[in-house]
Design a protein around this motif. Structure first.
Motif, PDB file in Angstrom:
ATOM      1  N   LEU A  51       0.819  -1.210   0.000  1.00 42.71           N
ATOM      2  CA  LEU A  51       0.000   0.000   0.000  1.00 42.71           C
ATOM      3  C   LEU A  51       0.855   1.263   0.000  1.00 42.71           C
ATOM      4  N   ALA A  52       2.004   1.195   0.664  1.00 44.42           N
ATOM      5  CA  ALA A  52       2.885   2.368   0.742  1.00 44.42           C
ATOM      6  C   ALA A  52       3.617   2.648  -0.569  1.00 44.42           C
ATOM      7  N   GLY A  53       3.916   1.588  -1.326  1.00 51.08           N
ATOM      8  CA  GLY A  53       4.722   1.846  -2.517  1.00 51.08           C
ATOM      9  C   GLY A  53       4.404   1.006  -3.725  1.00 51.08           C
ATOM     10  N   GLY A  54       3.363   0.209  -3.666  1.00 51.63           N
ATOM     11  CA  GLY A  54       3.027  -0.632  -4.803  1.00 51.63           C
ATOM     12  C   GLY A  54       3.883  -1.885  -4.843  1.00 51.63           C
ATOM     13  N   THR A  55       3.816  -2.575  -5.958  1.00 49.21           N
ATOM     14  CA  THR A  55       4.596  -3.793  -6.139  1.00 49.21           C
ATOM     15  C   THR A  55       6.063  -3.418  -6.260  1.00 49.21           C
ATOM     16  N   LEU A  56       6.920  -4.155  -5.582  1.00 41.44           N
ATOM     17  CA  LEU A  56       8.347  -3.860  -5.593  1.00 41.44           C
ATOM     18  C   LEU A  56       8.951  -4.060  -6.984  1.00 41.44           C
ATOM     19  N   GLN A  57       9.925  -3.218  -7.325  1.00 41.59           N
ATOM     20  CA  GLN A  57      10.545  -3.254  -8.648  1.00 41.59           C
ATOM     21  C   GLN A  57      11.160  -4.610  -8.969  1.00 41.59           C
ATOM     22  N   LYS A  58      11.745  -5.274  -7.988  1.00 39.58           N
ATOM     23  CA  LYS A  58      12.383  -6.570  -8.263  1.00 39.58           C
ATOM     24  C   LYS A  58      11.343  -7.620  -8.666  1.00 39.58           C
ATOM     25  N   ALA A  59      10.140  -7.528  -8.127  1.00 42.28           N
ATOM     26  CA  ALA A  59       9.070  -8.437  -8.547  1.00 42.28           C
ATOM     27  C   ALA A  59       8.668  -8.135  -9.989  1.00 42.28           C
ATOM     28  N   LEU A  60       8.591  -6.859 -10.314  1.00 42.19           N
ATOM     29  CA  LEU A  60       8.273  -6.466 -11.692  1.00 42.19           C
ATOM     30  C   LEU A  60       9.371  -6.927 -12.646  1.00 42.19           C
ATOM     31  N   ASP A  61      10.619  -6.815 -12.218  1.00 39.67           N
ATOM     32  CA  ASP A  61      11.747  -7.248 -13.046  1.00 39.67           C
ATOM     33  C   ASP A  61      11.714  -8.749 -13.290  1.00 39.67           C
ATOM     34  N   PHE A  62      11.428  -9.526 -12.248  1.00 40.00           N
ATOM     35  CA  PHE A  62      11.363 -10.981 -12.402  1.00 40.00           C
ATOM     36  C   PHE A  62      10.208 -11.360 -13.313  1.00 40.00           C
ATOM     37  N   ALA A  63       9.072 -10.713 -13.140  1.00 44.25           N
ATOM     38  CA  ALA A  63       7.917 -10.985 -14.002  1.00 44.25           C
ATOM     39  C   ALA A  63       8.249 -10.677 -15.458  1.00 44.25           C
ATOM     40  N   ALA A  64       9.006  -9.618 -15.687  1.00 48.47           N
ATOM     41  CA  ALA A  64       9.414  -9.273 -17.054  1.00 48.47           C
ATOM     42  C   ALA A  64      10.300 -10.362 -17.647  1.00 48.47           C
ATOM     43  N   LYS A  65      11.171 -10.952 -16.831  1.00 49.58           N
ATOM     44  CA  LYS A  65      12.012 -12.062 -17.294  1.00 49.58           C
ATOM     45  C   LYS A  65      11.133 -13.243 -17.727  1.00 49.58           C
ATOM     46  N   ILE A  66      10.103 -13.521 -16.945  1.00 45.75           N
ATOM     47  CA  ILE A  66       9.169 -14.587 -17.299  1.00 45.75           C
ATOM     48  C   ILE A  66       8.490 -14.264 -18.626  1.00 45.75           C
ATOM     49  N   ASP A  67       8.034 -13.027 -18.766  1.00 45.13           N
ATOM     50  CA  ASP A  67       7.318 -12.625 -19.977  1.00 45.13           C
ATOM     51  C   ASP A  67       8.179 -12.743 -21.231  1.00 45.13           C
ATOM     52  N   GLU A  68       9.490 -12.562 -21.086  1.00 44.52           N
ATOM     53  CA  GLU A  68      10.405 -12.586 -22.231  1.00 44.52           C
ATOM     54  C   GLU A  68      10.781 -13.997 -22.661  1.00 44.52           C
ATOM     55  N   CYS A  69      10.473 -15.010 -21.858  1.00 43.29           N
ATOM     56  CA  CYS A  69      10.932 -16.364 -22.186  1.00 43.29           C
ATOM     57  C   CYS A  69       9.841 -17.177 -22.870  1.00 43.29           C
ATOM     58  N   ASP A  70      10.293 -18.284 -23.471  1.00 48.69           N
ATOM     59  CA  ASP A  70       9.381 -19.236 -24.090  1.00 48.69           C
ATOM     60  C   ASP A  70       9.153 -20.457 -23.209  1.00 48.69           C
ATOM     61  N   LEU A  71      10.114 -20.721 -22.309  1.00 48.87           N
ATOM     62  CA  LEU A  71      10.068 -21.895 -21.453  1.00 48.87           C
ATOM     63  C   LEU A  71      10.751 -21.580 -20.133  1.00 48.87           C
ATOM     64  N   ILE A  72      10.164 -22.063 -19.045  1.00 45.15           N
ATOM     65  CA  ILE A  72      10.761 -21.932 -17.717  1.00 45.15           C
ATOM     66  C   ILE A  72      11.296 -23.297 -17.292  1.00 45.15           C
ATOM     67  N   LEU A  73      12.560 -23.322 -16.876  1.00 44.42           N
ATOM     68  CA  LEU A  73      13.138 -24.487 -16.204  1.00 44.42           C
ATOM     69  C   LEU A  73      13.254 -24.097 -14.740  1.00 44.42           C
ATOM     70  N   LEU A  74      12.572 -24.803 -13.874  1.00 42.56           N
ATOM     71  CA  LEU A  74      12.572 -24.477 -12.451  1.00 42.56           C
ATOM     72  C   LEU A  74      12.878 -25.726 -11.642  1.00 42.56           C
ATOM     73  N   SER A  75      13.872 -25.619 -10.775  1.00 41.05           N
ATOM     74  CA  SER A  75      14.154 -26.675  -9.808  1.00 41.05           C
ATOM     75  C   SER A  75      14.013 -26.067  -8.420  1.00 41.05           C
ATOM     76  N   THR A  76      13.078 -26.587  -7.668  1.00 42.80           N
ATOM     77  CA  THR A  76      12.820 -25.994  -6.357  1.00 42.80           C
ATOM     78  C   THR A  76      13.199 -26.939  -5.223  1.00 42.80           C
ATOM     79  N   PRO A  77      13.879 -26.411  -4.225  1.00 43.95           N
ATOM     80  CA  PRO A  77      14.155 -27.219  -3.036  1.00 43.95           C
ATOM     81  C   PRO A  77      12.866 -27.495  -2.275  1.00 43.95           C
ATOM     82  N   GLU A  78      12.988 -28.414  -1.358  1.00 47.94           N
ATOM     83  CA  GLU A  78      11.876 -28.728  -0.467  1.00 47.94           C
ATOM     84  C   GLU A  78      12.331 -28.400   0.949  1.00 47.94           C
ATOM     85  N   ASN A  79      11.685 -27.431   1.548  1.00 42.35           N
ATOM     86  CA  ASN A  79      11.968 -27.074   2.941  1.00 42.35           C
ATOM     87  C   ASN A  79      10.768 -27.478   3.787  1.00 42.35           C
TER      88      ASN A  79
END
Length: 178
Positions: A51-79
Motif C-alpha cells: 500500500l505504501a509503494g506498490g509492487t516492488l521493482q524486483k518483482a516487476l523485473d522478475f515478471a518481465a524475465k518470465i514474460d520474455e521467455c518461451d520456457l521456464i526451467l525451475l528446480s525448487t528445493p523442499e523445505n
C-alpha cells in the motif's frame, strides 16, 4: 527458443541450482538465461508495504524475465515439505501485479532434487497442483533423489537411469516447440 532457468533457492551452494543449470545444457541450440534469486531479494510480503509503494521493482523485473521467455526451467528445493520462503515470497510479490498470473501462461519443466531418497517429491506434488492456477503449463516433472550420490560437479547426473529419464523428458519438452 528463449529459456529462463532458476532454482527456487537463495543458497549460494544450491543443489537445485546445480540441477537446473545441468538440465539447461540439454537445450544447446536455445538461449538460456540462468537467474539467481539472490538478485531478486525483497522484504517479506506485507500488505502495508504494498500500500505504501506498490509492487516492488524486483518483482516487476522478475515478471518481465518470465514474460520474455518461451520456457521456464525451475528446480525448487523442499523445505519442510514445501517451497523455501524466498521462493514463496517472490511468488507472493509477483501475484500482486495487477491482472497477472505468476508464471504468465508459460510452459514449465519442473524439477527438484534433495539428498534424500524422495528427491523433493512433496514440493513437486504441491507445485504440480498449484502452478497451473498460477499460470504455468507444467510440461514435465523430474525428481533427482540422493543428489550427493547421483550428481557429480564435473559430470552432472551420474546415475544412468536418472540421466536417461532426464533426457527423455527434455525430448518431450522439445517436442512441444517443434
Amino acid at each position: 527458443m528463449k529459456i529462463l532457468a532458476f532454482a527456487g533457492s537463495n543458497s549460494t551452494v544450491s543443489i537445485n541450482k546445480k540441477l537446473v543449470t545441468f538440465a539447461s545444457t540439454f537445450f544447446p541450440d536455445d538461449e538460456v538465461e540462468i537467474l539467481d534469486l539472490n538478485d531478486f531479494e525483497m522484504p517479506i510480503y506485507k500488505r502495508e508495504i504494498e500500500l505504501a509503494g506498490g509492487t516492488l521493482q524486483k518483482a516487476l523485473d522478475f515478471a518481465a524475465k518470465i514474460d520474455e521467455c518461451d520456457l521456464i526451467l525451475l528446480s525448487t528445493p523442499e523445505n519442510n515439505g514445501n517451497f523455501p520462503a524466498v521462493f514463496k515470497n517472490l511468488m507472493d510479490w509477483i501475484s500482486r501485479i495487477k491482472g497477472r498470473k505468476i508464471f504468465g501462461g508459460k510452459p514449465m519443466f519442473l524439477m527438484a532434487t534433495s539428498d534424500g531418497g524422495r528427491g523433493g517429491a512433496s514440493v513437486l506434488e504441491i507445485a504440480e497442483k498449484r502452478f497451473p492456477f498460477d499460470g504455468a503449463e507444467v510440461l514435465e516433472i523430474f525428481s533427482l533423489p540422493k543428489f550427493s550420490e547421483y550428481f557429480d560437479a564435473e559430470k552432472g547426473i551420474v546415475n544412468e537411469e536418472k540421466l536417461e529419464e532426464l533426457k527423455e523428458k527434455v525430448q518431450k519438452v522439445n517436442l512441444k516447440f517443434s
